[in-house]
Every structure is written in C-alpha cells, then in structure tokens.
Design a protein around this motif. Structure first.
Motif, short mmCIF file in Angstrom:
data_model
loop_
_atom_site.label_atom_id
_atom_site.label_comp_id
_atom_site.label_asym_id
_atom_site.label_seq_id
_atom_site.Cartn_x
_atom_site.Cartn_y
_atom_site.Cartn_z
N LYS A 122 0.84 -1.20 0.00
CA LYS A 122 0.00 0.00 0.00
C LYS A 122 0.88 1.25 0.00
O LYS A 122 1.81 1.35 0.79
CB LYS A 122 -0.92 -0.01 1.22
N ASP A 125 -2.24 5.67 0.57
CA ASP A 125 -2.58 6.40 1.79
C ASP A 125 -1.53 7.45 2.14
O ASP A 125 -1.85 8.52 2.66
CB ASP A 125 -2.78 5.43 2.95
N LEU A 128 -2.19 10.41 -0.09
CA LEU A 128 -3.40 11.12 0.31
C LEU A 128 -3.11 12.03 1.49
O LEU A 128 -3.58 13.17 1.54
CB LEU A 128 -4.49 10.10 0.65
N THR A 129 -2.32 11.56 2.44
CA THR A 129 -1.90 12.40 3.56
C THR A 129 -1.04 13.56 3.07
O THR A 129 -1.20 14.70 3.51
CB THR A 129 -1.11 11.56 4.58
N ASP A 211 -5.52 -0.65 -1.61
CA ASP A 211 -4.77 0.52 -2.08
C ASP A 211 -5.45 1.21 -3.24
O ASP A 211 -5.17 2.39 -3.52
CB ASP A 211 -3.35 0.10 -2.48
N PHE A 214 -7.28 4.33 -2.14
CA PHE A 214 -6.34 5.37 -1.72
C PHE A 214 -5.63 6.00 -2.92
O PHE A 214 -5.45 7.23 -2.97
CB PHE A 214 -5.31 4.80 -0.74
#
Length: 392
Positions: A122, A125, A128-129, A211, A214
């Motif tokens: 993954k 994420d 995205l952060t 994933d 994300f």
C-alpha cells in the motif's frame, strides 16, 4: 565563483543507494517469480516514484545551498543588500516550505519500504496524507511563479554580476547543466507528475487491493491542487497576462463543467467577470503610482518644477489612493472567497455591500474633483513641453 556545494542529506531509506538500478535489481528472482508480472510492474512504478521524490528533495536542497544561501553569503554582494531579501522572496517564494513537506513524504515512503519490503502492498494512503499537506504550500508557490520568473528575468537583464553567478552555478555537477529558471519551475512539474504516476500504479493494482481507493483518491486530491494553483496564478497575474483566463470556463475542468447546470455556469461566469473587472480596476489604479507619481517625484527629474510638483500631484490625483485602498480590500476579500469556494462561489454580496458602504466618502471626494484634475493636466500639457513628452 560558484559556491561550494554541501547538500543536506535526504532522509535515509533502504532503497536510496540502489534506486538507480530499478526495483527488479533489488530483490531475488524468487520474489519476482512469486508475484507475477503485473505486480512487478506495480513495484517498479512505486520504486520510480521514490526515486523521483529523492531527486526532487535533492534539487530543493541544491536551490537552498547554491542559490539562496550563496547569495546571502556573497562578499562582495552580488545583489545590493537593500534589495537582497526582496529578490530572494520574489524568486524563491515559499520553496523551503515545499522542501519540508516533501521531506516528510519521502520519509513516510522509506518507512513503508522498511515495514513491507520487499513488496510494498500500500502506498496511496501516504500520498493522500501528503496531498492534505501540499494544499497549504504548493498552490501558493505555483501561483507566485509568474512573479518569480519576471523578477529573475529583470535581474538577469540589469545585473551582470548576478548573471555571472548563475552561470557559475550552472557549471556545478549537481546542477546537471540546468539553469535557475528550470529549478524554480521544478515544483510545478513535480506536482503535475504525481497523478500520472499514481494512476499508473492504480492500473497495475489488483482491484481487491485496498490501495486502489487510496490511489484514486490521492490522484484526484493532487489534481485538484493543480486547479487551486492555477487559480492562484490567475489571481496573482492581476489580468496582466493577455493569454490568461478571461472566463470562468477556462478555470474549471471538463468534468466540473459537464456536471454544472447551464444556469449555474452562467451565474459563475458573471461572478468571474465581476472579479476580473475588479482586478483590472485595481491594477490600473496601482499603475498610477508606477507610471506617473514615482517618475515625477524621482530624484533629478525636472519634468515639473519642484516648487509646483506637490500641488500638481495633489490636484491631479487627489484622493485616488483612498479609492485604491477600498478597492484593494474588496479585491482581497473576493479572491479569498474565490480560493475557498471555487469552482462554485455561493455569494459575493456581503463584501460588495460592505465596500459600497465604506468607499462612499472616498468617491464623494474624488468624483467631483475630476474636472479640476482634467483641467490641470490639459493646462500642463499646453504649457510644459517636458510634461507633454513624458505624458505622450
């Protein structure tokens, strides 16, 4: 003389010393055989993303070390000391904020490598952060880029020492023979590349892998940042770019346009036209100071005799500066609403109503005085050849 280069190290990661070899060269054949070709392609893309992130962080460190710090250390100064801070702010903007956000992104990628090696399950994420952090730094930087490029061009044309300094930096091995204009444009290019790489990763990701959501969300979030950055560029341009957006439709994506009812498209276009018109008006008011008042007051100028200059400027320009203050305040508020609500602005009634209440006194002074201003200009044109030459 080119500055000596001591770059800050990028965050240490398990792939840093081998990233140039590609992912397949960092794992055993047994690992490759166990995951299939599609996953191999996915890992190669992720590996490439980390490699590109390393290079970007190194480039920003290079900018800080070899341009910003070198200009500050230069003795004798390359740029007059009273102009140095302004030049650095104009050319480099908030690029050091970008360095910190991208260092954090790179460190997160290294942590994920250590946690999931040799096959990263993954990565979306993390991006995205990062997109949430990028929102406070990248649009500001990219929106400022036209100002940076103009200041760089002006300094190159007017300052031979600065030109020689940049040429010497370009000869450093770390510069890869690239000039400063390329380096200050790197963040814009880098931001545009994220969605491409994220979508390429998504294409090679099994639909059952969590994933996928994300990756898709991160690509869209960063793509939205590009739209915000484009809006910032439009606002900072102050309607000076003849090829810049002149209509709401030019600042929205095809998807947004198709999803917006025709009536709302027309409404947004009217709001855009109002903001654009205010930008043009403020730009013109600010030009009065640049084109007329400053040159007339410049030391050594005798366009208008000094004993008459203050009275002439007062009679001609009267309370224009008060009018400008009110319109600048209105425009700042309109731009703030535009940044918060674009592409669908709900209302601009409140700031316009507030401006109308507050600028009444300034206009009541300025408008009745206009015939006096026009008479004084014509009088000076008729009696003062130096002013006529300056005016024409």
């Amino acid at each position: 003389v080119a500055p000596s280069v001591v770059l800050e190290p990028t965050p240490s990661g398990p792939e840093q010393s081998t990233s140039k070899r590609g992912w397949k060269q960092t794992v055993t054949q047994e690992v490759i055989d166990s995951i299939g070709e599609r996953e191999v392609r996915r890992q190669n893309i992720i590996h490439k993303m980390i490699e590109k992130e390393e290079q970007f962080v190194q480039d920003v460190e290079f900018i800080d070390t070899c341009f910003i710090k070198a200009l500050r250390r230069a003795d004798p100064p390359i740029v007059p000391l009273q102009e140095l801070d302004s030049l650095i702010d104009d050319i480099f903007g908030n690029i050091l904020d970008l360095r910190e956000t991208n260092k954090r992104l790179l460190e997160s990628m290294y942590v994920r490598q250590r946690e999931q090696k040799p096959v990263i399950q993954k990565i979306g994420d993390i991006f995205l952060t990062a997109a949430a952090e990028f929102r406070w730094a990248y649009p500001v930087y990219i929106g400022h880029l036209p100002v940076a490029e103009k200041r760089l061009k002006d300094e190159l044309e007017s300052n031979a020492e600065f030109r020689l300094f940049l040429e010497s930096v370009a000869r450093l091995p770390e510069s890869r023979r690239l000039d400063l204009k390329h380096f200050i444009g790197r963040p814009s290019d880098h931001l545009r590349n994220y969605p491409v790489l994220l979508e390429a990763t998504l294409k090679e990701t099994d639909p059952e892998n969590p994933d996928t959501d994300f990756l898709s969300a991160a690509a869209q979030a960063i793509r939205d940042l590009s739209t915000v950055a484009q809006l910032r560029t439009f606002q900072n341009g102050m309607a000076r770019n003849p090829n810049g957006p002149k209509d709401w439709h030019q600042l929205v994506s095809k998807e947004v346009l198709e999803a917006t009812p025709k009536k709302d498209q027309q409404r947004q276009s009217v709001i855009f036209e109002l903001i654009y018109g205010e930008m043009e008006f403020v730009r013109d008011l600010e030009t009065i100071e640049t084109l007329f008042i400053k040159p007339l007051r410049a030391p050594g100028q005798t366009i208008i005799p000094r004993d008459r200059l203050s009275a002439f400027i007062r009679d001609v320009f009267w309370t224009y500066s008060d009018v400008l203050v009110h319109h600048r305040k209105l425009l700042d508020r309109l731009h703030e609403i535009q940044r918060e609500e674009h592409p669908h602005i709900r209302s601009v009634t409140a700031p316009i109503y507030d401006a109308a209440l507050n600028w009444q006194d300034a206009y009541m002074e300025y408008v009745p005085h206009y015939p006096i201003a026009a008479f004084r200009i014509q009088e000076e044109l008729g009696n003062n050849p130096a002013f006529k030459a300056f005016h024409d």
